[in-house]
Design a protein around this motif. Sequence first.
Motif, PDB file in Angstrom:
ATOM      1  N   PRO A  31       0.679  -1.174  -0.404  1.00  0.00           N
ATOM      2  CA  PRO A  31      -0.051   0.488   0.133  1.00  0.00           C
ATOM      3  C   PRO A  31       1.330   0.992  -0.251  1.00  0.00           C
ATOM      4  N   LEU A  32       1.672   1.122   0.245  1.00  0.00           N
ATOM      5  CA  LEU A  32       3.018   2.404   0.222  1.00  0.00           C
ATOM      6  C   LEU A  32       3.269   2.881  -0.774  1.00  0.00           C
ATOM      7  N   ALA A  33       3.581   1.986  -1.892  1.00  0.00           N
ATOM      8  CA  ALA A  33       4.608   1.902  -2.894  1.00  0.00           C
ATOM      9  C   ALA A  33       4.076   2.130  -4.094  1.00  0.00           C
ATOM     10  N   GLU A  34       2.659   2.941  -4.151  1.00  0.00           N
ATOM     11  CA  GLU A  34       1.504   3.591  -5.012  1.00  0.00           C
ATOM     12  C   GLU A  34       2.889   5.262  -5.330  1.00  0.00           C
ATOM     13  N   LEU A  35       2.488   5.721  -4.094  1.00  0.00           N
ATOM     14  CA  LEU A  35       3.222   7.024  -3.656  1.00  0.00           C
ATOM     15  C   LEU A  35       4.102   6.873  -4.257  1.00  0.00           C
ATOM     16  N   GLY A  36       5.236   5.774  -3.738  1.00  0.00           N
ATOM     17  CA  GLY A  36       6.634   6.075  -4.084  1.00  0.00           C
ATOM     18  C   GLY A  36       7.211   6.628  -5.174  1.00  0.00           C
ATOM     19  N   ARG A  37       6.473   5.344  -6.215  1.00  0.00           N
ATOM     20  CA  ARG A  37       6.095   5.202  -7.614  1.00  0.00           C
ATOM     21  C   ARG A  37       5.788   6.767  -8.086  1.00  0.00           C
ATOM     22  N   LYS A  38       4.978   7.146  -7.727  1.00  0.00           N
ATOM     23  CA  LYS A  38       4.371   9.052  -7.713  1.00  0.00           C
ATOM     24  C   LYS A  38       5.504   9.564  -7.895  1.00  0.00           C
ATOM     25  N   TRP A  39       5.868   9.563  -7.037  1.00  0.00           N
ATOM     26  CA  TRP A  39       7.351  10.151  -6.639  1.00  0.00           C
ATOM     27  C   TRP A  39       8.608  10.202  -7.499  1.00  0.00           C
ATOM     28  N   ARG A  40       8.964   8.623  -7.373  1.00  0.00           N
ATOM     29  CA  ARG A  40      10.089   8.171  -9.130  1.00  0.00           C
ATOM     30  C   ARG A  40       8.849   9.570 -10.003  1.00  0.00           C
ATOM     31  N   ASP A  41       8.351   8.854 -10.636  1.00  0.00           N
ATOM     32  CA  ASP A  41       8.308   9.064 -11.731  1.00  0.00           C
ATOM     33  C   ASP A  41       7.561  10.972 -12.034  1.00  0.00           C
ATOM     34  N   SER A  42       7.128  11.997 -10.789  1.00  0.00           N
ATOM     35  CA  SER A  42       6.992  12.939 -10.880  1.00  0.00           C
ATOM     36  C   SER A  42       8.409  13.248 -10.755  1.00  0.00           C
ATOM     37  N   ALA A  43       9.751  12.573 -10.665  1.00  0.00           N
ATOM     38  CA  ALA A  43      11.115  13.312 -10.313  1.00  0.00           C
ATOM     39  C   ALA A  43      10.686  14.216  -9.542  1.00  0.00           C
ATOM     40  N   GLY A  44      10.123  14.244  -7.956  1.00  0.00           N
ATOM     41  CA  GLY A  44      10.354  14.728  -6.594  1.00  0.00           C
ATOM     42  C   GLY A  44       9.781  15.977  -7.234  1.00  0.00           C
ATOM     43  N   GLU A  45       9.034  16.549  -8.399  1.00  0.00           N
ATOM     44  CA  GLU A  45       7.914  17.579  -7.796  1.00  0.00           C
ATOM     45  C   GLU A  45       7.002  17.519  -7.531  1.00  0.00           C
ATOM     46  N   PHE A  46       6.134  18.333  -6.650  1.00  0.00           N
ATOM     47  CA  PHE A  46       5.136  18.920  -5.606  1.00  0.00           C
ATOM     48  C   PHE A  46       3.701  19.297  -7.010  1.00  0.00           C
ATOM     49  N   ASP A  47       3.066  19.183  -7.601  1.00  0.00           N
ATOM     50  CA  ASP A  47       2.206  19.902  -8.372  1.00  0.00           C
ATOM     51  C   ASP A  47       1.503  19.226  -8.314  1.00  0.00           C
ATOM     52  N   ALA A  48       0.031  19.693  -8.818  1.00  0.00           N
ATOM     53  CA  ALA A  48      -1.586  19.704  -8.541  1.00  0.00           C
ATOM     54  C   ALA A  48      -2.081  18.761  -8.268  1.00  0.00           C
ATOM     55  N   THR A  49      -1.525  17.261  -9.614  1.00  0.00           N
ATOM     56  CA  THR A  49      -1.328  15.506  -9.876  1.00  0.00           C
ATOM     57  C   THR A  49      -1.297  14.770  -8.246  1.00  0.00           C
ATOM     58  N   VAL A  50      -0.407  15.663  -7.438  1.00  0.00           N
ATOM     59  CA  VAL A  50       0.203  14.835  -6.371  1.00  0.00           C
ATOM     60  C   VAL A  50      -1.013  15.408  -5.342  1.00  0.00           C
ATOM     61  N   SER A  51      -1.699  16.396  -5.463  1.00  0.00           N
ATOM     62  CA  SER A  51      -2.217  16.569  -4.381  1.00  0.00           C
ATOM     63  C   SER A  51      -3.920  15.988  -4.761  1.00  0.00           C
ATOM     64  N   SER A  52      -3.472  16.013  -5.944  1.00  0.00           N
ATOM     65  CA  SER A  52      -5.025  14.609  -6.668  1.00  0.00           C
ATOM     66  C   SER A  52      -4.681  13.129  -6.698  1.00  0.00           C
ATOM     67  N   PHE A  53      -3.634  13.165  -6.619  1.00  0.00           N
ATOM     68  CA  PHE A  53      -3.618  11.682  -6.391  1.00  0.00           C
ATOM     69  C   PHE A  53      -3.427  11.371  -4.849  1.00  0.00           C
ATOM     70  N   ALA A  54      -3.265  12.147  -3.478  1.00  0.00           N
ATOM     71  CA  ALA A  54      -3.174  11.861  -2.374  1.00  0.00           C
ATOM     72  C   ALA A  54      -4.702  11.460  -2.112  1.00  0.00           C
ATOM     73  N   SER A  55      -5.745  12.748  -2.415  1.00  0.00           N
ATOM     74  CA  SER A  55      -6.513  12.844  -2.372  1.00  0.00           C
ATOM     75  C   SER A  55      -7.395  11.588  -2.378  1.00  0.00           C
ATOM     76  N   GLN A  56      -7.121  10.563  -2.668  1.00  0.00           N
ATOM     77  CA  GLN A  56      -7.370   9.125  -2.734  1.00  0.00           C
ATOM     78  C   GLN A  56      -8.165   8.380  -1.136  1.00  0.00           C
ATOM     79  N   ASP A  57      -9.049   8.030  -1.448  1.00  0.00           N
ATOM     80  CA  ASP A  57      -9.668   7.725   0.133  1.00  0.00           C
ATOM     81  C   ASP A  57      -8.282   6.859   0.834  1.00  0.00           C
ATOM     82  N   THR A  58      -7.818   6.002   0.159  1.00  0.00           N
ATOM     83  CA  THR A  58      -6.464   5.302   0.721  1.00  0.00           C
ATOM     84  C   THR A  58      -5.708   5.506   1.629  1.00  0.00           C
ATOM     85  N   VAL A  59      -5.294   6.903   0.897  1.00  0.00           N
ATOM     86  CA  VAL A  59      -4.176   7.783   1.047  1.00  0.00           C
ATOM     87  C   VAL A  59      -4.139   8.542   1.909  1.00  0.00           C
TER      88      VAL A  59
END
Length: 186
Positions: A31-59
């Motif tokens: 369950p922690l891997a998905e956010l790790g892959r999001k970080w890797r794929d976005s090269a560590g850049e925090f933007d609106a897509t990270v917020s949208s991803f994080a707003s999932q009920d599971t995260v």
Amino acid sequence: MPRPAKAAAVAERFRAQPLDFAALLDNRAHPLAELGRKWRDSAGEFDATVSSFASQDTVLPRLMIVGVPHREAAPVFRYIGEGLFPWLPCGYHRQALGEPLSNFPDRGYGAWLAGFYAAVARDGAPRFDRVRAEIDRADGEVYATQYERLLLPWRGGSRETLVSLVVRKVEAMAPISAVQAAGAAG
């Protein structure tokens, strides 16, 4: 039961065992891997897509974001998910925003956490750990927990580095007072 008058050393109360971040990313079921892959794929850049991803009920309920303004600054709470720290007083998740981690109700735990967040921000590298902690609660009891945590450093539009935390509880542990009572009886 309150902790004995002589508090246990931080090294005894809080332990972090480093785990393999690359192996986490390869584990599609974790369950922690998905956010790790999001970080890797976005090269560590925090933007609106990270917020949208994080707003999932599971995260979102298991997410905390800490800001580290610069290398010498103390890490500061920016967001605390409602699913974290169930033993904290009601409203703490909102009241703590903008406060340093070192002001955590258990000051030893807060200072211990702050060191990890500062190191992740400074190094710009993720950290994946299994943690075992015995945390002093405001009511005098001790909250014992074991969890896996993923700390990720994010760059964004502000001058501070954001460090996200997402956790997974590993196993239920008996309260320390119950363990101490069982030990005393044996």
